[in-house]
Motif scaffolding. Structure first.
Motif, mmCIF file in Angstrom:
data_model
loop_
_atom_site.group_PDB
_atom_site.id
_atom_site.type_symbol
_atom_site.label_atom_id
_atom_site.label_comp_id
_atom_site.label_asym_id
_atom_site.label_seq_id
_atom_site.Cartn_x
_atom_site.Cartn_y
_atom_site.Cartn_z
ATOM 1 N N PHE A 724 0.655 -1.164 0.085
ATOM 2 C CA PHE A 724 0.352 -0.426 0.105
ATOM 3 C C PHE A 724 0.913 0.957 -0.195
ATOM 4 C CE2 PHE A 724 -2.424 3.245 2.211
ATOM 5 C CZ PHE A 724 -3.424 3.279 1.438
ATOM 6 N N CYS A 725 1.824 1.552 1.124
ATOM 7 C CA CYS A 725 2.666 2.434 1.101
ATOM 8 C C CYS A 725 4.275 2.811 -0.201
ATOM 9 C CB CYS A 725 3.997 2.186 2.382
ATOM 10 S SG CYS A 725 3.084 2.482 4.022
ATOM 11 N N THR A 726 4.133 1.638 -0.848
ATOM 12 C CA THR A 726 4.840 1.750 -2.007
ATOM 13 C C THR A 726 3.947 1.520 -3.303
ATOM 14 O OG1 THR A 726 4.831 -0.629 -2.173
ATOM 15 C CG2 THR A 726 6.962 0.517 -0.510
ATOM 16 N N ARG A 727 3.169 0.863 -3.649
ATOM 17 C CA ARG A 727 2.661 0.754 -5.034
ATOM 18 C C ARG A 727 1.351 1.798 -5.092
ATOM 19 N NH1 ARG A 727 2.536 -5.479 -6.668
ATOM 20 N NH2 ARG A 727 5.108 -5.873 -6.126
ATOM 21 N N ASP A 728 0.310 1.587 -4.134
ATOM 22 C CA ASP A 728 -1.037 2.541 -4.327
ATOM 23 C C ASP A 728 -0.631 4.143 -3.578
ATOM 24 O OD1 ASP A 728 -2.810 0.449 -4.798
ATOM 25 O OD2 ASP A 728 -2.805 -0.352 -2.646
ATOM 26 N N MET A 729 0.382 3.731 -2.741
ATOM 27 C CA MET A 729 0.856 5.375 -2.236
ATOM 28 C C MET A 729 1.906 6.234 -2.951
ATOM 29 S SD MET A 729 -2.179 6.688 -0.053
ATOM 30 C CE MET A 729 -2.988 5.399 -1.326
ATOM 31 N N GLY A 730 2.727 5.613 -2.607
ATOM 32 C CA GLY A 730 3.583 5.439 -2.902
ATOM 33 C C GLY A 730 4.042 6.136 -5.001
ATOM 34 N N SER A 731 4.324 5.151 -5.490
ATOM 35 C CA SER A 731 4.494 4.916 -6.861
ATOM 36 C C SER A 731 3.109 5.728 -7.473
ATOM 37 C CB SER A 731 4.773 3.626 -7.396
ATOM 38 O OG SER A 731 3.841 2.841 -7.296
ATOM 39 N N PHE A 732 1.840 5.703 -6.655
ATOM 40 C CA PHE A 732 0.192 6.505 -8.265
ATOM 41 C C PHE A 732 0.035 7.049 -7.000
ATOM 42 C CE2 PHE A 732 -3.830 5.881 -8.946
ATOM 43 C CZ PHE A 732 -3.416 5.697 -10.410
ATOM 44 N N TYR A 733 -0.459 7.579 -5.727
ATOM 45 C CA TYR A 733 -1.328 8.318 -5.580
ATOM 46 C C TYR A 733 -0.654 9.332 -4.945
ATOM 47 C CZ TYR A 733 -4.736 11.068 -2.870
ATOM 48 O OH TYR A 733 -5.321 12.256 -2.520
ATOM 49 N N LEU A 734 0.118 8.604 -4.079
ATOM 50 C CA LEU A 734 0.915 10.593 -3.324
ATOM 51 C C LEU A 734 2.208 10.852 -4.811
ATOM 52 C CD1 LEU A 734 2.071 8.980 -0.110
ATOM 53 C CD2 LEU A 734 0.229 10.320 -0.540
ATOM 54 N N GLU A 735 2.272 10.505 -5.922
ATOM 55 C CA GLU A 735 3.397 11.126 -7.194
ATOM 56 C C GLU A 735 2.064 11.968 -7.170
ATOM 57 O OE1 GLU A 735 6.886 10.991 -8.535
ATOM 58 O OE2 GLU A 735 7.236 9.931 -6.417
ATOM 59 N N ILE A 736 1.392 11.454 -7.553
ATOM 60 C CA ILE A 736 0.250 12.632 -8.702
ATOM 61 C C ILE A 736 -0.212 13.384 -8.177
ATOM 62 C CG2 ILE A 736 -2.325 12.368 -9.569
ATOM 63 C CD1 ILE A 736 -1.228 9.570 -10.225
ATOM 64 N N ILE A 737 -0.753 13.206 -6.591
ATOM 65 C CA ILE A 737 -0.999 14.565 -5.985
ATOM 66 C C ILE A 737 0.125 15.778 -5.706
ATOM 67 C CG2 ILE A 737 -3.070 12.996 -4.556
ATOM 68 C CD1 ILE A 737 -1.185 13.307 -2.058
ATOM 69 N N LYS A 738 0.640 15.752 -5.671
ATOM 70 C CA LYS A 738 1.874 16.688 -5.190
ATOM 71 C C LYS A 738 2.085 17.862 -5.751
ATOM 72 C CE LYS A 738 6.027 13.351 -3.454
ATOM 73 N NZ LYS A 738 7.759 13.097 -4.777
ATOM 74 N N ASP A 739 1.905 17.707 -7.530
ATOM 75 C CA ASP A 739 1.304 19.437 -8.136
ATOM 76 C C ASP A 739 0.230 19.892 -7.982
ATOM 77 O OD1 ASP A 739 2.270 21.374 -10.558
ATOM 78 O OD2 ASP A 739 -0.133 20.653 -10.754
ATOM 79 N N ARG A 740 -1.007 19.157 -7.766
ATOM 80 C CA ARG A 740 -2.431 19.335 -7.400
ATOM 81 C C ARG A 740 -2.205 20.270 -5.207
ATOM 82 N NH1 ARG A 740 -7.167 16.313 -4.871
ATOM 83 N NH2 ARG A 740 -6.252 14.670 -6.314
ATOM 84 N N GLN A 741 -1.358 19.334 -4.677
ATOM 85 C CA GLN A 741 -0.905 19.968 -3.018
ATOM 86 C C GLN A 741 -0.327 20.957 -3.573
ATOM 87 O OE1 GLN A 741 -2.949 19.045 -0.284
ATOM 88 N NE2 GLN A 741 -1.542 18.219 1.011
ATOM 89 N N TYR A 742 1.107 20.813 -4.226
ATOM 90 C CA TYR A 742 1.877 22.416 -3.837
ATOM 91 C C TYR A 742 1.222 23.641 -4.247
ATOM 92 C CZ TYR A 742 5.024 17.856 -2.738
ATOM 93 O OH TYR A 742 5.818 16.884 -1.796
ATOM 94 N N THR A 743 0.720 23.220 -5.857
ATOM 95 C CA THR A 743 -0.125 24.374 -6.768
ATOM 96 C C THR A 743 -0.847 25.270 -6.713
ATOM 97 O OG1 THR A 743 -0.002 23.573 -8.870
ATOM 98 C CG2 THR A 743 2.286 23.804 -7.959
ATOM 99 N N THR A 744 -1.293 24.105 -5.890
ATOM 100 C CA THR A 744 -3.110 24.813 -6.266
ATOM 101 C C THR A 744 -3.096 25.662 -5.630
ATOM 102 O OG1 THR A 744 -3.903 22.990 -4.698
ATOM 103 C CG2 THR A 744 -4.555 22.960 -6.866
ATOM 104 N N GLN A 745 -4.436 26.225 -4.776
ATOM 105 C CA GLN A 745 -4.333 27.303 -3.993
ATOM 106 C C GLN A 745 -4.413 27.052 -2.219
ATOM 107 O OE1 GLN A 745 -7.250 30.347 -5.615
ATOM 108 N NE2 GLN A 745 -6.251 31.819 -6.173
ATOM 109 N N LYS A 746 -4.003 27.435 -1.506
ATOM 110 C CA LYS A 746 -3.847 27.171 -0.105
ATOM 111 C C LYS A 746 -5.381 26.491 0.424
ATOM 112 C CE LYS A 746 -2.859 28.211 4.686
ATOM 113 N NZ LYS A 746 -2.583 29.607 5.132
ATOM 114 N N ASN A 747 -6.281 27.443 0.228
ATOM 115 C CA ASN A 747 -7.959 26.874 0.829
ATOM 116 C C ASN A 747 -9.003 26.391 -0.739
ATOM 117 O OD1 ASN A 747 -7.916 27.657 3.209
ATOM 118 N ND2 ASN A 747 -7.378 29.312 2.940
ATOM 119 N N SER A 748 -7.930 25.730 -1.684
ATOM 120 C CA SER A 748 -8.949 25.914 -2.209
ATOM 121 C C SER A 748 -9.552 24.389 -2.239
ATOM 122 C CB SER A 748 -8.051 25.249 -3.969
ATOM 123 O OG SER A 748 -6.854 23.651 -3.731
#
Length: 945
Positions: A724-748
């Motif tokens: 779960f940590c390596t495949r579902d999260m690490g190499s998929f979900y958490l990788e994908i959401i970095k852009d949304r987490q970092y770049t979208t507006q704080k309270n979006s």
């Protein structure tokens, strides 16, 4: 140039990358103690359904080893997982305190042969208490949560009294008797040993084929149907590995339905089993001819001379053939010699034929030496006398050789044992007042028990089916007394035995077992004292622990039978076994509903850990270097059904796995910056599709973890959490959401949607980890952005705020599994470009996916957000797999990928390469999407990811 870093939502957390468990764990233990977490847990669960794991008491001797650690960690995993599930599952640890090893340790340390029995008991008690204190500290350091201040010890007066009361109940049911029987005997212990105290090791032994001279030639000739009388001597030949037992020979045994033959070998005739003739003659280096045959049953009561009859008058005696059913026809001659005092089957056969034990020869003393009065070999240790006996038998020996075979050894002293007939107290497997024998009761009760692993049922059934009567008496000092009076003439127990035992139990409860030694017989039985002998034996230490189901669970704790017993594989002949027998005798049922056994710890070569080999890895050493959570994680990473391998390299790999799990959690915690659950949580229906999938995946996994905990499949939990940590999260979900987490507006909505999921996942994951890595779970719990009413994660239940996706969702589980597979194939293609140094990161590339209709339809659902999934600057979809010959084939049929380096400038804020970078004079280094996401701007719109 403007600094846009402050406009990003970069992750930050006080949860460190390195756990430094060896430093932090002791601090957390202190906190759990001062905050009385265990007491709070018991109070919280007071009205909950109970789950009782009864602790099999370890022996109070020496530092804990890796096997101890495995056992206690497995128990703690179950206790914590049951509490997590909502049960009231307490843990009352215990210790086995009596027995020979402690007594011998005292004798060694205090020159014990000069000590009185009173001093031995005094020093043994002090020594056991010291060992318990030391072991307790080590167990607590493992993170084992329990009622350590109220641990049970078999040497406590109340437990000693409970043990005696248990004996009273078994006596009352008619299962206890005194008898002369061969028992496992150790010369160093000078005591009987239980089956569980016996090891089977390889031993090199002298084997001999010995001829016994017939004195019934006339009868033999008739029985074999030989026409004329035979003048030559006739001899029955036996094969034995115990030459030392020949002086005590009193019979020969044959099989009734086996064919025996008379073989002419020149100067004599010999009797052998027909199917062993060829092997025997080869071993004897003789040529022979079979002249007659008959069945063994025809030869019963034929008489022979002892093979030493010519050397000394003591041996000038007759030995007779008796029929038995336990001869193995794979080796030997088909005829065995019987020294009934030194073999259980021989003893029974001899007693059954003569209906008495009186005439049995008992030549070997408790220390292994022959009685001084024995002719030829008196006063000699039997092992040293062996070659002398062989020498004296010389004229009767037809063959002699050395063999390597499995033999009984004392598990403490590692010296060979013998079976020796002594007068002892037994629990009879085939006796009792009820119609059903104790053996049948025990076997019937096994059928109700659930076993983990399942083969344990067959193993225990086999042991109960074949076990002899249980010798429960020992001739030592440090133990629970057997408060019996035996009539000096008849050997019968006093008619008030039950009353006396219960009276002594009350006295022992106040003054300890020594009161039986101090009390005078006439204080208990008055004038009858002159007719009765006070028994000074103590109970087998396995009786102490084997009755804790009564005097610990059903006694002090007032509990029902245990839901679970959990111990090592060796306890099928130990604690599992003795607890079953005593419970079947007292209650008519097993003391446990479930029984779980685990394998032993071995080194990388599969060898048992031993100081002499130098391959011991102590749990203390592992904890000092890595921390208890790493050791605990190693335990769950093993399939405990079999041997559990430990080495420095293995523990390093487990440490790496732990780091991966920890850092995944750290990333999620770091991205909860500024998230206030009560204020910022987003409802599932408002979440982005990818976030709903992540929450669904977590919910499904939690259900699997619950089931795995229920069935004690801990390795499955470890593997699923890691994947779960390596495949579902690490190499998929958490990788994908970095852009949304970092770049979208704080309270979006898009950032809060993602943070909501991260929060739910960490809340759930911290619970999953609680039984496995409680120190780390507590650390995670403390960093979660929510005020708690509970002071510790150890007081929590499973997290309940997870949701699952509806089955008909167009962006459901099946859809995201396909997306994961596509992303994996695109990553492979990007990696080729990276290795060729054509690109540095995936955002330097544009990809075009050439697909069949199925993939095109599915991937089109993400519209322009496919690039966020693939983490590229652009992603294009085109129908037709073969439209571009430059595109790379993938392992997915219907998908080809073309990777091209982007020709556009890199956005300073999003790092994407976009044609609109530099189009805005106010923000010349940003792409249009980054400009929209700046504070005060309109913000980006996300639909799916």
């Amino acid at each position: 140039m403007k600094n846009y870093k402050n406009t990003l939502n970069l992750p930050t957390t006080t949860f460190p990358m390195r756990g430094k468990l060896y430093i932090k764990e002791p601090i957390r233990l202190k906190k759990w103690k001062t905050s009385e977490v265990y007491k709070k847990l018991r109070k919280d669960r007071k009205r909950c359904k109970k789950f009782i794991l009864h602790d099999g008491p370890p022996y109070a001797n020496g530092k804990i080893h890796l096997g101890h650690a495995v056992n206690k960690i497995l128990k703690d995993l179950i206790i914590k997982s049951k509490n997590l599930e909502g049960y009231d599952s307490c843990y009352a640890p215990g210790w086995d305190c009596h027995g020979l090893p402690i007594e011998q340790k005292i004798e060694k340390n205090k020159k014990g042969k000069k000590l009185t029995s009173k001093q031995i008991r005094k020093y043994s008690r002090k020594y056991a208490a010291k060992q318990i204190f030391s072991q307790k500290l080590d167990f607590i350091r493992l993170g084992i949560l329990g009622d350590w201040d109220k641990a049970y010890c078999t040497m406590d007066f109340n437990n000693q009294a409970g043990i005696i009361r248990s004996l009273s109940l078994i006596v009352k049911k008619g299962y206890v008797f005194r008898g002369l029987k061969p028992v496992n005997w150790c010369f160093d212990c000078e005591s009987a040993l239980a089956e569980s105290e016996v090891d089977y090791l390889e031993k090199k032994t002298d084997t001999i084929d010995v001829a016994f001279l017939s004195i019934d030639n006339y009868k033999l000739v008739k029985l074999f149907g030989v026409n004329k009388f035979i003048e030559k001597p006739i001899e029955a030949v036996i094969w034995t590995t115990t030459a030392w037992s020949i002086p005590a020979n009193q019979a020969l045994h044959l099989l009734a339905d086996c064919i025996y033959v008379l073989v002419d070998v020149g100067d004599r005739f010999i009797i052998l089993a027909e199917n062993l003739v060829e092997k025997c003659l080869s071993r004897f280096k003789l040529k022979g001819k079979i002249i007659a045959k008959t069945y063994g049953k025809d030869l019963e009561k034929i008489r022979f001379k002892h093979p030493l009859h010519k050397i000394d008058s003591f041996y000038n005696r007759i030995t007779v053939i008796y029929l038995v059913n336990f001869i193995d026809l794979k080796t030997g001659t088909g005829i065995i010699h019987s020294s009934p005092s030194y073999g259980e089957e021989d003893f029974i056969a001899f007693r059954n034929k003569l209906k008495s034990n009186e005439n049995m020869l008992k030549l070997v003393k408790g220390n292994g030496f022959y009685r001084k009065s024995l002719s030829l070999f008196g006063g000699k240790l039997i092992w040293k006398a062996n070659p002398e006996i062989i020498e004296k038998l010389n004229n009767s020996i037809l063959a002699k050789e050395k063999i390597l075979h499995s033999y009984m050894y004392c598990w403490r002293h590692k010296n060979p044992l013998i079976k020796r007939a002594t007068s002892q107290w037994f629990i009879g497997m085939e006796v009792g007042k009820s119609k059903k024998s104790l053996r049948k009761k025990a076997l019937k009760s096994i059928k109700k028990v659930k076993f983990y692993p399942a083969y344990g049922k067959t193993r225990l059934q086999h042991m109960i089916y074949n076990r002899p009567d249980w010798c429960i008496s020992r001739q030592r000092y440090w133990g629970v007394p057997i408060p019996f009076f035996v009539h000096k003439k008849t050997g019968l127990l006093h008619k008030r035995t039950i009353e006396i035992i219960n009276l002594m139990a009350k006295k022992v409860e106040k003054e300890g077992g020594e009161i039986w030694i101090k009390i005078k017989s006439n204080e208990l039985i008055g004038d009858e004292a002159i007719e009765y002998k006070k028994v000074n034996d103590i109970l087998d230490v396995w009786f102490d622990s084997g009755t804790t189901h009564l005097h610990v669970l059903r006694g002090l704790k007032k509990e029902d039978k245990a839901d679970l017993y959990l111990e090592g594989l060796d306890q099928y002949r130990g604690w599992f076994h003795t607890s079953l027998i005593t419970s079947a005798a007292i209650e008519g049922d097993a003391p446990y509903k479930e029984l779980l056994s685990h394998g032993f710890t071995v080194d990388i070569k599969g060898r048992k850990m031993s100081k002499s080999i130098g391959n011991v890895i102590s749990p203390q050493k592992i904890i000092k270097k890595y921390g208890a959570d790493i050791l605990r994680l190693w335990v769950v990473s093993n399939d405990y059904d079999s041997e559990m391998t430990m080495s420095e390299d293995i523990i390093k790999r487990i440490s790496d796995s732990y780091r991966r799990i920890r850092n995944t959690t750290r990333f999620m915690l770091a991205n909860l910056r500024g998230f206030v659950p009560n204020k910022n949580i987003i409802a599932p229906e408002k979440m982005l599709a990818l976030d709903r999938w992540a929450l669904d995946r977590t919910a499904i996994l939690q259900q699997k973890i619950k089931e795995a905990y229920k069935t004690y499949r801990f390795i499955d939990i470890y593997q699923q959490i890691y994947l779960f940590c390596t495949r579902d999260m690490g190499s998929f979900y958490l990788e994908i959401i970095k852009d949304r987490q970092y770049t979208t507006q704080k309270n979006s909505l898009y950032r809060r949607s993602c943070q909501t999921v991260l929060y739910h996942i960490v809340e759930a994951m911290s619970r999953w980890l609680t039984p496995i890595c409680p120190f780390t779970a507590e650390e995670i719990y403390e960093k979660l952005p929510k005020k708690r009413y509970k002071s510790s994660i150890l007081l929590e239940n499973y997290y309940i705020n997870l949701i699952t996706l509806p089955k008909n969702d167009t962006l459901g589980r099946d859809f995201w599994e396909i997306i994961k597979a596509v992303k994996n194939e695109v990553n492979k293609c990007l990696e080729v470009y990276r290795c060729k140094k054509l690109i540095k990161s995936s955002l330097d590339a544009n990809v075009t996916l050439y697909t069949n209709d199925t993939y095109y339809k599915l991937l089109s659902r993400l519209r322009g957000e496919l690039r966020f999934v693939l983490i590229t600057s652009a992603a294009f979809l085109k129908k037709g797999v073969n439209k571009n010959t430059s595109a790379r084939l993938t392992d997915l049929v219907g998908l080809k990928v073309l990777v091209e380096k982007s020709k556009y400038k890199k956005c300073e804020r999003s790092w994407e390469r976009s044609p609109d970078v530099g189009k805005d004079n106010k923000h010349p280094t940003l792409c249009a999407r980054s400009i929209d996401n700046l504070p005060g701007e309109k913000g980006e719109v996300r639909l799916y990811v």
